[in-house]
Design a protein around this motif. Structure first.
Motif, PDB file in Angstrom:
ATOM      1  N   SER A 205       1.153   6.477  -7.088  1.00 34.87           N
ATOM      2  CA  SER A 205      -0.040   7.320  -7.330  1.00 34.87           C
ATOM      3  C   SER A 205       0.477   8.900  -7.367  1.00 34.87           C
ATOM      4  O   SER A 205       0.035   9.446  -8.261  1.00 34.87           O
ATOM      5  N   ILE A 206       0.984   9.228  -6.240  1.00 38.23           N
ATOM      6  CA  ILE A 206       1.499  10.751  -6.143  1.00 38.23           C
ATOM      7  C   ILE A 206       2.652  11.061  -7.151  1.00 38.23           C
ATOM      8  O   ILE A 206       2.313  12.118  -7.741  1.00 38.23           O
ATOM      9  N   SER A 207       3.534   9.930  -7.320  1.00 42.14           N
ATOM     10  CA  SER A 207       4.346  10.491  -8.273  1.00 42.14           C
ATOM     11  C   SER A 207       3.691  10.565  -9.966  1.00 42.14           C
ATOM     12  O   SER A 207       4.046  11.703 -10.478  1.00 42.14           O
ATOM     13  N   LEU A 208       2.822   9.880 -10.085  1.00 45.70           N
ATOM     14  CA  LEU A 208       2.077  10.023 -11.575  1.00 45.70           C
ATOM     15  C   LEU A 208       1.261  11.337 -11.781  1.00 45.70           C
ATOM     16  O   LEU A 208       1.016  11.993 -12.634  1.00 45.70           O
TER      17      LEU A 208
ATOM     18  N   THR B 291       0.598  -1.348  -0.005  1.00 45.16           N
ATOM     19  CA  THR B 291      -0.018   0.084  -0.074  1.00 45.16           C
ATOM     20  C   THR B 291       0.916   1.343  -0.055  1.00 45.16           C
ATOM     21  O   THR B 291       0.417   2.119  -0.780  1.00 45.16           O
ATOM     22  N   ILE B 292       1.869   1.319   0.855  1.00 42.29           N
ATOM     23  CA  ILE B 292       2.874   2.344   0.568  1.00 42.29           C
ATOM     24  C   ILE B 292       3.561   2.547  -0.635  1.00 42.29           C
ATOM     25  O   ILE B 292       3.654   3.982  -1.054  1.00 42.29           O
ATOM     26  N   ILE B 293       3.819   1.441  -1.451  1.00 43.56           N
ATOM     27  CA  ILE B 293       4.421   1.594  -2.752  1.00 43.56           C
ATOM     28  C   ILE B 293       3.439   2.346  -3.710  1.00 43.56           C
ATOM     29  O   ILE B 293       3.513   3.151  -4.279  1.00 43.56           O
ATOM     30  N   ALA B 294       1.866   1.741  -3.458  1.00 42.20           N
ATOM     31  CA  ALA B 294       0.807   2.056  -4.204  1.00 42.20           C
ATOM     32  C   ALA B 294       0.636   3.674  -4.169  1.00 42.20           C
ATOM     33  O   ALA B 294       0.479   4.532  -5.025  1.00 42.20           O
ATOM     34  N   ILE B 295       0.821   4.310  -2.756  1.00 48.80           N
ATOM     35  CA  ILE B 295       0.721   5.641  -2.656  1.00 48.80           C
ATOM     36  C   ILE B 295       1.723   6.370  -3.113  1.00 48.80           C
ATOM     37  O   ILE B 295       1.316   7.502  -3.854  1.00 48.80           O
ATOM     38  N   ILE B 296       3.011   6.176  -3.306  1.00 49.33           N
ATOM     39  CA  ILE B 296       4.137   6.668  -3.610  1.00 49.33           C
ATOM     40  C   ILE B 296       3.842   6.768  -5.112  1.00 49.33           C
ATOM     41  O   ILE B 296       4.243   7.746  -5.827  1.00 49.33           O
TER      42      ILE B 296
ATOM     43  N   LEU C  34      -5.929   8.082 -12.582  1.00 46.75           N
ATOM     44  CA  LEU C  34      -4.647   7.486 -12.162  1.00 46.75           C
ATOM     45  C   LEU C  34      -4.745   7.057 -10.486  1.00 46.75           C
ATOM     46  O   LEU C  34      -4.170   5.634 -10.358  1.00 46.75           O
ATOM     47  N   LEU C  35      -5.455   7.713  -9.669  1.00 42.88           N
ATOM     48  CA  LEU C  35      -5.553   7.199  -8.464  1.00 42.88           C
ATOM     49  C   LEU C  35      -6.505   5.987  -8.274  1.00 42.88           C
ATOM     50  O   LEU C  35      -6.167   5.212  -7.417  1.00 42.88           O
ATOM     51  N   GLY C  36      -7.511   6.155  -9.127  1.00 38.19           N
ATOM     52  CA  GLY C  36      -8.362   5.205  -9.091  1.00 38.19           C
ATOM     53  C   GLY C  36      -8.095   3.650  -9.584  1.00 38.19           C
ATOM     54  O   GLY C  36      -8.374   2.434  -9.189  1.00 38.19           O
ATOM     55  N   LEU C  37      -6.951   3.683 -10.715  1.00 42.94           N
ATOM     56  CA  LEU C  37      -6.275   2.438 -11.446  1.00 42.94           C
ATOM     57  C   LEU C  37      -5.488   1.718 -10.379  1.00 42.94           C
ATOM     58  O   LEU C  37      -5.498   0.697 -10.120  1.00 42.94           O
ATOM     59  N   ILE C  38      -4.861   2.828  -9.545  1.00 40.87           N
ATOM     60  CA  ILE C  38      -3.591   2.035  -8.761  1.00 40.87           C
ATOM     61  C   ILE C  38      -4.090   1.777  -7.229  1.00 40.87           C
ATOM     62  O   ILE C  38      -3.946   0.696  -6.883  1.00 40.87           O
TER      63      ILE C  38
ATOM     64  N   TYR D 288       0.605  16.573 -13.729  1.00 39.32           N
ATOM     65  CA  TYR D 288       0.432  18.075 -13.541  1.00 39.32           C
ATOM     66  C   TYR D 288       1.847  18.827 -14.266  1.00 39.32           C
ATOM     67  O   TYR D 288       1.489  19.833 -14.846  1.00 39.32           O
ATOM     68  N   ILE D 289       2.955  18.483 -13.968  1.00 38.24           N
ATOM     69  CA  ILE D 289       3.999  18.910 -14.856  1.00 38.24           C
ATOM     70  C   ILE D 289       3.723  18.932 -16.300  1.00 38.24           C
ATOM     71  O   ILE D 289       3.879  20.073 -16.744  1.00 38.24           O
TER      72      ILE D 289
END
Length: 569
Positions: A127-130, A120-125, A537-541, A135-136
């Motif tokens: 998701s936030i990175s993507l 779950t921690i890897i999934a959160i990281i 992105l957040l829903g997929l991961i 955004y960039i």
């Protein structure tokens, strides 16, 4: 009755004796270790004990207070921790986020729960990175231009401005007449004066000239009380004399009511149709009321619905030509844009009938683009900046005035061949050398780079802060031509009216189709598309949704409040 009482009394006596014997045994077993007689009085051993002092008492009190505060702080932290863990456990058990319920399931081993915690921690990281990368990317390309329709009616697009510039810059007849009439220094000829005209008026002939010739030109103009601007107005061919017939939308029209004389950068004096770039027009005052306030439009296609003109380059009058042939340079551009090298350019040769097919393209910006900051959209609307000479802002007009300001900065004046509404002083013959030295300004957009630079440079800002147009009209053209027989043109009229000069040019300019291409400039992502992108992105991961976010807020805020209220009420 008597027998029963005796029996009962004997049994009670036996019980008492038994109880007494058991008490004696317990007394023996529970005999104290220290007897009273063995206790030494405090007074007899006073010197063996520490005497109480104020300092030790204060230290003890401070230690007790510190310990109590630490216990309170520790108990408070433990209570907050237990409260958070309880709500987090409830959240993990009920949330729809992927993998969170495995972290707190009691039927799994500790290693399994640690494994799912790492997942779950890897999934959160991830998701936030993507989300940050997305955004960039959106920030780097805030706008995009797409084709909205390939069937946009051409009558919604103004007819372009048509500018004709003769190859010849100096009238041979006028130059010979003026050379014979002007006063000149002794030991000079008319040929020297005519050569001087080419040097001071047409700068490409003056690159290798010495200061002596410039001094001679200044002497001639001073002796005749003339300026370089006066000399230019006298010697320049009048393009209105070259246009002999004008047909607009199939109707014969006065040419002086359609065309006006203007000055163009590097092209000399030209005649233009449907041009509204400058703040003031150059039409004669007697027909100024006939001039429309807005550019012309057409409602059809084909050359009968456009502009047809019969022009003569006056080949016999050529004295200073920029080409090795007779004819005109045709520039097709927006009605509010200055004609220069950036315009759609065609070469019109003499003794030809030319058909110019125009395929217009229109670009407009959406309302969301207008709401963006200028730095983000990287374009300007016509009303967002005022220019000095030109009536309306465009990227071409801004770059034109940028070059003019640069010449003004370097030489203190602007050449006589440029449009000027009186805001700039006009260069005289003494400034010709400076203008020639800075002539490169008119041929390059970035003049501060080294001449030998061959690599393409990336610039963060445009010169003079000029930005591209948010909305514009572009006129793509094609040309076909054939040999002209002027007598065939006048076969239905008096044949004697047909011109004898074989260098005439018949030019037709028109829209080639009733439909055109329309482009739409819009933001790359609005709030709805950004929400869909980030949510995808957040829903997929992680299986994240808006309801999930509300669940998290609920378990950290509303749930404790409801529990407290239910407990005390």
């Amino acid at each position: 009755m008597i027998g029963f009482d005796d029996t009962h009394r004997s049994q009670s006596l036996e019980d008492r004796s038994t109880e007494q014997s058991s008490n004696k045994e317990m007394d023996v077993k529970t005999k104290p270790i220290f007897a009273i007689k063995n206790v030494v009085p405090y007074s007899n051993n006073f010197e063996h004990y520490l005497k109480p002092s104020f300092s030790s008492t204060a230290t003890s009190m401070a230690y007790l207070e510190k310990s109590s505060k630490g216990l309170k702080r520790k108990s408070k932290a433990q209570s907050v921790k237990s409260w958070f863990m309880e709500n987090f456990r409830n959240f993990c058990n009920t949330t729809s986020l992927h993998g969170f319920n495995y972290i707190t399931r009691m039927d799994l081993s500790k290693n399994e729960r640690i494994f799912w915690l790492i997942i779950t921690i890897i999934a959160i990281i991830v998701s936030i990175s993507l989300v940050i990368v997305s955004y960039i990317w959106n920030s780097e390309t805030p706008t995009v231009t797409v084709i909205e329709s390939s069937h946009y009616p051409t009558w919604n697009i103004p007819f372009p401005a048509v500018t004709l510039c003769n190859f010849n810059k100096i009238s041979k007849t006028k130059a010979e007449n003026m050379a014979s009439a002007l006063k000149r220094p002794a030991n000079t000829t008319e040929a020297d004066v005519i050569k001087m005209f080419n040097i001071v008026m047409y700068y490409s002939f003056a690159f290798n000239e010495s200061d002596t010739n410039m001094t001679f030109a200044k002497q001639v103009l001073t002796m005749n009380n003339m300026t370089l601007n006066d000399l230019s107005r006298t010697l320049t061919p009048n393009c209105m004399d070259m246009i002999s017939r004008c047909i607009w939308k199939g109707t014969n029209t006065r040419c002086d009511g359609l065309f006006q004389r203007i000055k163009s950068m590097g092209l000399g004096e030209c005649c233009t149709f449907n041009y509204f770039g400058e703040q003031k027009h150059n039409f004669p005052e007697k027909i100024a009321y006939l001039v429309p306030k807005r550019p012309y439009r057409v409602t059809g296609c084909g050359y009968p619905t456009g502009l047809s003109i019969l022009i003569n380059p006056f080949a016999f009058d050529y004295s200073a030509s920029s080409f090795s042939s007779y004819g005109f340079r045709l520039l097709i551009h927006d009605s509010y844009t200055v004609p220069d090298e950036n315009a759609e350019t065609k070469i019109i040769s003499s003794a030809r009938e030319s058909f110019v097919h125009i395929n217009p393209e229109s670009t407009y910006a959406t309302y969301d683009i207008n709401n963006l900051r200028i730095k983000e959209r990287n374009c300007l609307f016509p009303y967002e900046r005022r220019l000095t000479v030109m009536q309306r802002y465009s990227f071409t007009n801004c770059m034109w005035e940028c070059r003019v300001n640069l010449i003004m900065k370097n030489c203190g004046c602007v050449p006589h061949s440029l449009a000027n509404n009186g805001s700039y002083p006009v260069c005289d013959v003494g400034d010709v050398k400076c203008v020639i030295k800075n002539r490169i300004v008119f041929t390059r957009a970035l003049n501060n780079y080294n001449d030998t630079l061959s690599a393409v440079k990336n610039t963060e800002t445009f010169p003079c802060n000029c930005l591209p147009d948010c909305q514009s009209n572009n006129y793509v053209s094609e040309i076909t031509m054939g040999r002209l027989n002027v007598r065939l043109l006048f076969q239905n009229e008096d044949i004697e009216r047909a011109p004898d000069d074989t260098n005439n040019i018949l030019l037709h300019i028109f829209f080639s189709d009733l439909m055109s291409t329309r482009y739409r400039k819009e933001i790359y992502q609005n709030w709805l598309s950004a929400l869909a992108s980030f949510g995808g992105l957040l829903g997929l991961i992680m299986g994240f949704s808006i309801v999930t976010a509300f669940e998290f807020v609920y378990f950290l805020t509303f749930r404790p409040i409801f529990n407290y209220y239910n407990h005390y009420h």
